[in-house]
Design a protein around this motif. Structure first.
Motif, PDB file in Angstrom:
ATOM      1  N   UNK A   1      -8.264  -5.897  -2.912  1.00 47.37           N
ATOM      2  CA  UNK A   1      -8.911  -5.656  -4.176  1.00 47.37           C
ATOM      3  C   UNK A   1      -8.256  -6.547  -5.225  1.00 47.37           C
ATOM      4  N   UNK A   2      -9.077  -7.201  -6.006  1.00 42.68           N
ATOM      5  CA  UNK A   2      -8.581  -8.061  -7.060  1.00 42.68           C
ATOM      6  C   UNK A   2      -8.487  -7.238  -8.340  1.00 42.68           C
ATOM      7  N   UNK A   3      -7.314  -7.217  -8.944  1.00 44.16           N
ATOM      8  CA  UNK A   3      -7.100  -6.437 -10.149  1.00 44.16           C
ATOM      9  C   UNK A   3      -7.451  -7.258 -11.371  1.00 44.16           C
ATOM     10  N   UNK A   4      -8.162  -6.645 -12.296  1.00 41.54           N
ATOM     11  CA  UNK A   4      -8.515  -7.274 -13.565  1.00 41.54           C
ATOM     12  C   UNK A   4      -7.247  -7.394 -14.400  1.00 41.54           C
ATOM     13  N   UNK A   5      -6.853  -8.612 -14.720  1.00 42.39           N
ATOM     14  CA  UNK A   5      -5.609  -8.822 -15.464  1.00 42.39           C
ATOM     15  C   UNK A   5      -5.733  -8.411 -16.924  1.00 42.39           C
ATOM     16  N   UNK A   6      -6.942  -8.109 -17.380  1.00 35.31           N
ATOM     17  CA  UNK A   6      -7.101  -7.620 -18.747  1.00 35.31           C
ATOM     18  C   UNK A   6      -7.054  -6.095 -18.801  1.00 35.31           C
ATOM     19  N   UNK A   7      -7.052  -5.446 -17.651  1.00 35.59           N
ATOM     20  CA  UNK A   7      -6.988  -3.987 -17.602  1.00 35.59           C
ATOM     21  C   UNK A   7      -5.616  -3.526 -18.097  1.00 35.59           C
ATOM     22  N   UNK A   8      -5.558  -2.319 -18.638  1.00 36.13           N
ATOM     23  CA  UNK A   8      -4.257  -1.790 -19.066  1.00 36.13           C
ATOM     24  C   UNK A   8      -3.256  -1.795 -17.903  1.00 36.13           C
ATOM     25  N   UNK A   9      -2.000  -1.930 -18.238  1.00 33.28           N
ATOM     26  CA  UNK A   9      -0.951  -2.000 -17.215  1.00 33.28           C
ATOM     27  C   UNK A   9      -0.956  -0.779 -16.309  1.00 33.28           C
ATOM     28  N   UNK A  10      -1.165   0.400 -16.867  1.00 29.93           N
ATOM     29  CA  UNK A  10      -1.159   1.610 -16.044  1.00 29.93           C
ATOM     30  C   UNK A  10      -2.271   1.565 -15.007  1.00 29.93           C
ATOM     31  N   UNK A  11      -3.420   1.025 -15.372  1.00 22.66           N
ATOM     32  CA  UNK A  11      -4.524   0.909 -14.411  1.00 22.66           C
ATOM     33  C   UNK A  11      -4.200  -0.108 -13.327  1.00 22.66           C
ATOM     34  N   UNK A  12      -3.575  -1.218 -13.718  1.00 24.09           N
ATOM     35  CA  UNK A  12      -3.181  -2.216 -12.720  1.00 24.09           C
ATOM     36  C   UNK A  12      -2.124  -1.635 -11.788  1.00 24.09           C
ATOM     37  N   UNK A  13      -1.211  -0.851 -12.346  1.00 29.75           N
ATOM     38  CA  UNK A  13      -0.196  -0.196 -11.521  1.00 29.75           C
ATOM     39  C   UNK A  13      -0.857   0.792 -10.567  1.00 29.75           C
ATOM     40  N   UNK A  14      -1.878   1.498 -11.043  1.00 32.24           N
ATOM     41  CA  UNK A  14      -2.596   2.447 -10.191  1.00 32.24           C
ATOM     42  C   UNK A  14      -3.296   1.720  -9.049  1.00 32.24           C
ATOM     43  N   UNK A  15      -3.877   0.559  -9.320  1.00 31.03           N
ATOM     44  CA  UNK A  15      -4.491  -0.239  -8.250  1.00 31.03           C
ATOM     45  C   UNK A  15      -3.475  -0.522  -7.145  1.00 31.03           C
ATOM     46  N   UNK A  16      -2.288  -0.944  -7.547  1.00 34.28           N
ATOM     47  CA  UNK A  16      -1.252  -1.283  -6.571  1.00 34.28           C
ATOM     48  C   UNK A  16      -0.762  -0.036  -5.832  1.00 34.28           C
ATOM     49  N   UNK A  17      -0.559   1.057  -6.551  1.00 28.49           N
ATOM     50  CA  UNK A  17      -0.123   2.293  -5.894  1.00 28.49           C
ATOM     51  C   UNK A  17      -1.178   2.802  -4.918  1.00 28.49           C
ATOM     52  N   UNK A  18      -2.449   2.695  -5.295  1.00 32.59           N
ATOM     53  CA  UNK A  18      -3.525   3.086  -4.372  1.00 32.59           C
ATOM     54  C   UNK A  18      -3.472   2.257  -3.105  1.00 32.59           C
ATOM     55  N   UNK A  19      -3.237   0.957  -3.263  1.00 34.17           N
ATOM     56  CA  UNK A  19      -3.149   0.077  -2.101  1.00 34.17           C
ATOM     57  C   UNK A  19      -1.983   0.490  -1.211  1.00 34.17           C
ATOM     58  N   UNK A  20      -0.825   0.743  -1.817  1.00 32.10           N
ATOM     59  CA  UNK A  20       0.351   1.151  -1.051  1.00 32.10           C
ATOM     60  C   UNK A  20       0.156   2.515  -0.395  1.00 32.10           C
ATOM     61  N   UNK A  21      -0.489   3.437  -1.107  1.00 37.39           N
ATOM     62  CA  UNK A  21      -0.699   4.794  -0.586  1.00 37.39           C
ATOM     63  C   UNK A  21      -1.651   4.807   0.610  1.00 37.39           C
ATOM     64  N   UNK A  22      -2.490   3.779   0.726  1.00 37.07           N
ATOM     65  CA  UNK A  22      -3.436   3.708   1.837  1.00 37.07           C
ATOM     66  C   UNK A  22      -2.807   3.163   3.115  1.00 37.07           C
ATOM     67  N   UNK A  23      -1.598   2.631   3.021  1.00 32.51           N
ATOM     68  CA  UNK A  23      -0.933   2.087   4.206  1.00 32.51           C
ATOM     69  C   UNK A  23      -0.492   3.223   5.122  1.00 32.51           C
ATOM     70  N   UNK A  24      -0.567   2.990   6.438  1.00 32.95           N
ATOM     71  CA  UNK A  24      -0.230   4.046   7.407  1.00 32.95           C
ATOM     72  C   UNK A  24       1.190   4.611   7.272  1.00 32.95           C
ATOM     73  N   UNK A  25       2.144   3.801   6.979  1.00 32.90           N
ATOM     74  CA  UNK A  25       3.535   4.246   6.899  1.00 32.90           C
ATOM     75  C   UNK A  25       3.979   4.486   5.452  1.00 32.90           C
ATOM     76  N   UNK A  26       3.069   4.948   4.625  1.00 29.14           N
ATOM     77  CA  UNK A  26       3.339   5.148   3.204  1.00 29.14           C
ATOM     78  C   UNK A  26       4.395   6.233   2.984  1.00 29.14           C
ATOM     79  N   UNK A  27       5.335   5.939   2.117  1.00 32.40           N
ATOM     80  CA  UNK A  27       6.346   6.915   1.707  1.00 32.40           C
ATOM     81  C   UNK A  27       5.625   8.032   0.952  1.00 32.40           C
ATOM     82  N   UNK A  28       5.888   9.291   1.251  1.00 28.82           N
ATOM     83  CA  UNK A  28       5.228  10.396   0.543  1.00 28.82           C
ATOM     84  C   UNK A  28       5.401  10.333  -0.982  1.00 28.82           C
ATOM     85  N   UNK A  29       6.514   9.810  -1.455  1.00 23.48           N
ATOM     86  CA  UNK A  29       6.728   9.699  -2.900  1.00 23.48           C
ATOM     87  C   UNK A  29       5.754   8.702  -3.525  1.00 23.48           C
ATOM     88  N   UNK A  30       5.415   7.648  -2.808  1.00 20.20           N
ATOM     89  CA  UNK A  30       4.446   6.664  -3.304  1.00 20.20           C
ATOM     90  C   UNK A  30       3.064   7.306  -3.361  1.00 20.20           C
TER      91      UNK A  30
END
Length: 118
Positions: A1-30
Protein backbone atom coordinates in the motif's frame (compact mmCIF):
# COMPACT_ATOMS: atom_id res chain seq x y z
CA UNK A 1 0.00 0.00 0.00
CA UNK A 2 1.32 3.40 -0.94
CA UNK A 3 0.89 5.95 1.83
CA UNK A 4 -0.19 9.48 0.98
CA UNK A 5 2.68 11.68 2.16
CA UNK A 6 0.26 14.56 2.70
CA UNK A 7 -1.81 12.52 5.17
CA UNK A 8 -1.41 13.33 8.86
CA UNK A 9 1.51 11.56 10.53
CA UNK A 10 -0.78 9.50 12.76
CA UNK A 11 -2.59 8.15 9.70
CA UNK A 12 0.70 7.30 7.99
CA UNK A 13 1.84 5.59 11.19
CA UNK A 14 -1.44 3.65 11.24
CA UNK A 15 -0.83 2.49 7.66
CA UNK A 16 2.54 1.10 8.71
CA UNK A 17 1.20 -0.49 11.90
CA UNK A 18 -1.61 -2.13 9.92
CA UNK A 19 0.97 -3.55 7.54
CA UNK A 20 3.08 -4.88 10.42
CA UNK A 21 0.03 -6.26 12.26
CA UNK A 22 -0.93 -8.29 9.18
CA UNK A 23 2.37 -10.19 9.19
CA UNK A 24 2.15 -13.79 10.43
CA UNK A 25 4.77 -13.40 13.17
CA UNK A 26 3.44 -10.06 14.43
CA UNK A 27 4.32 -9.10 18.00
CA UNK A 28 1.06 -8.86 20.00
CA UNK A 29 2.07 -5.37 21.19
CA UNK A 30 2.24 -4.17 17.56
CA UNK A 31 -1.20 -5.64 16.90
CA UNK A 32 -2.58 -3.88 20.00
CA UNK A 33 -0.83 -0.63 19.05
CA UNK A 34 -2.53 -0.72 15.65
CA UNK A 35 -5.95 -1.04 17.30
CA UNK A 36 -5.26 1.71 19.84
CA UNK A 37 -3.95 4.06 17.16
CA UNK A 38 -6.95 3.34 14.91
CA UNK A 39 -9.28 4.23 17.79
CA UNK A 40 -7.34 7.40 18.66
CA UNK A 41 -7.22 8.52 15.00
CA UNK A 42 -10.96 7.94 14.69
CA UNK A 43 -11.68 9.96 17.84
CA UNK A 44 -9.38 12.77 16.66
CA UNK A 45 -11.07 12.77 13.25
CA UNK A 46 -14.51 13.09 14.87
CA UNK A 47 -13.45 16.29 16.70
CA UNK A 48 -11.61 17.79 13.74
CA UNK A 49 -8.18 17.12 15.21
CA UNK A 50 -5.39 14.78 14.24
CA UNK A 51 -1.76 14.32 15.25
CA UNK A 52 -1.79 16.75 18.17
CA UNK A 53 -4.90 15.15 19.65
CA UNK A 54 -3.53 11.63 19.26
CA UNK A 55 -0.19 12.51 20.83
CA UNK A 56 -1.81 14.53 23.62
CA UNK A 57 -4.16 11.71 24.58
CA UNK A 58 -1.41 9.15 24.40
CA UNK A 59 1.36 11.00 26.22
CA UNK A 60 -0.17 13.76 28.31
CA UNK A 61 -3.38 12.44 29.80
CA UNK A 62 -3.72 10.00 32.65
CA UNK A 63 -6.72 8.25 31.10
CA UNK A 64 -8.27 8.02 27.67
CA UNK A 65 -11.68 9.13 28.93
CA UNK A 66 -12.05 11.90 26.33
CA UNK A 67 -11.47 9.72 23.25
CA UNK A 68 -13.59 6.92 24.77
CA UNK A 69 -16.49 9.36 25.17
CA UNK A 70 -16.00 10.69 21.63
CA UNK A 71 -16.09 7.16 20.23
CA UNK A 72 -19.04 6.01 22.34
CA UNK A 73 -20.39 2.81 20.80
CA UNK A 74 -18.97 3.51 17.36
CA UNK A 75 -17.97 0.31 15.58
CA UNK A 76 -16.50 1.82 12.40
CA UNK A 77 -12.94 3.13 12.41
CA UNK A 78 -11.37 6.01 10.52
CA UNK A 79 -10.96 3.78 7.46
CA UNK A 80 -14.62 2.74 7.50
CA UNK A 81 -13.82 -0.78 8.67
CA UNK A 82 -16.45 -2.44 10.83
CA UNK A 83 -15.39 -3.84 14.17
CA UNK A 84 -17.00 -6.63 16.12
CA UNK A 85 -16.74 -4.50 19.25
CA UNK A 86 -16.87 -0.77 19.91
CA UNK A 87 -13.60 1.04 19.13
CA UNK A 88 -13.60 2.46 22.65
CA UNK A 89 -13.14 -1.13 23.88
CA UNK A 90 -9.60 -1.08 22.46
CA UNK A 91 -8.86 1.97 24.61
CA UNK A 92 -10.37 0.31 27.68
CA UNK A 93 -8.19 -2.76 27.08
CA UNK A 94 -5.14 -0.51 26.72
CA UNK A 95 -5.92 1.33 29.96
CA UNK A 96 -6.58 -1.85 31.90
CA UNK A 97 -3.29 -3.42 30.82
CA UNK A 98 -0.17 -3.37 32.94
CA UNK A 99 1.91 -0.21 33.12
CA UNK A 100 4.64 -1.97 31.17
CA UNK A 101 2.21 -3.04 28.42
CA UNK A 102 0.81 0.50 28.16
CA UNK A 103 4.32 1.96 27.96
CA UNK A 104 5.29 -0.53 25.24
CA UNK A 105 2.20 0.27 23.15
CA UNK A 106 2.67 4.01 23.69
CA UNK A 107 6.31 3.75 22.66
CA UNK A 108 5.43 1.79 19.50
CA UNK A 109 2.83 4.35 18.46
CA UNK A 110 5.03 7.34 19.27
CA UNK A 111 7.96 5.83 17.37
CA UNK A 112 5.78 5.11 14.33
CA UNK A 113 4.42 8.67 14.33
CA UNK A 114 7.95 10.09 14.61
CA UNK A 115 9.07 7.89 11.71
CA UNK A 116 6.12 9.13 9.66
CA UNK A 117 7.58 12.65 9.90
CA UNK A 118 10.62 11.67 7.85
Amino acid sequence: MMTDTTAPRARRALDELDRLAAEPECDPAVYDAAHVLAALCTAADRVGGEDTHVLHWLNRTRTLTAPRKILGKLRTDVRGRRSSRPLAAHLVAYESGSAQARRTICDIITTMIERAEA
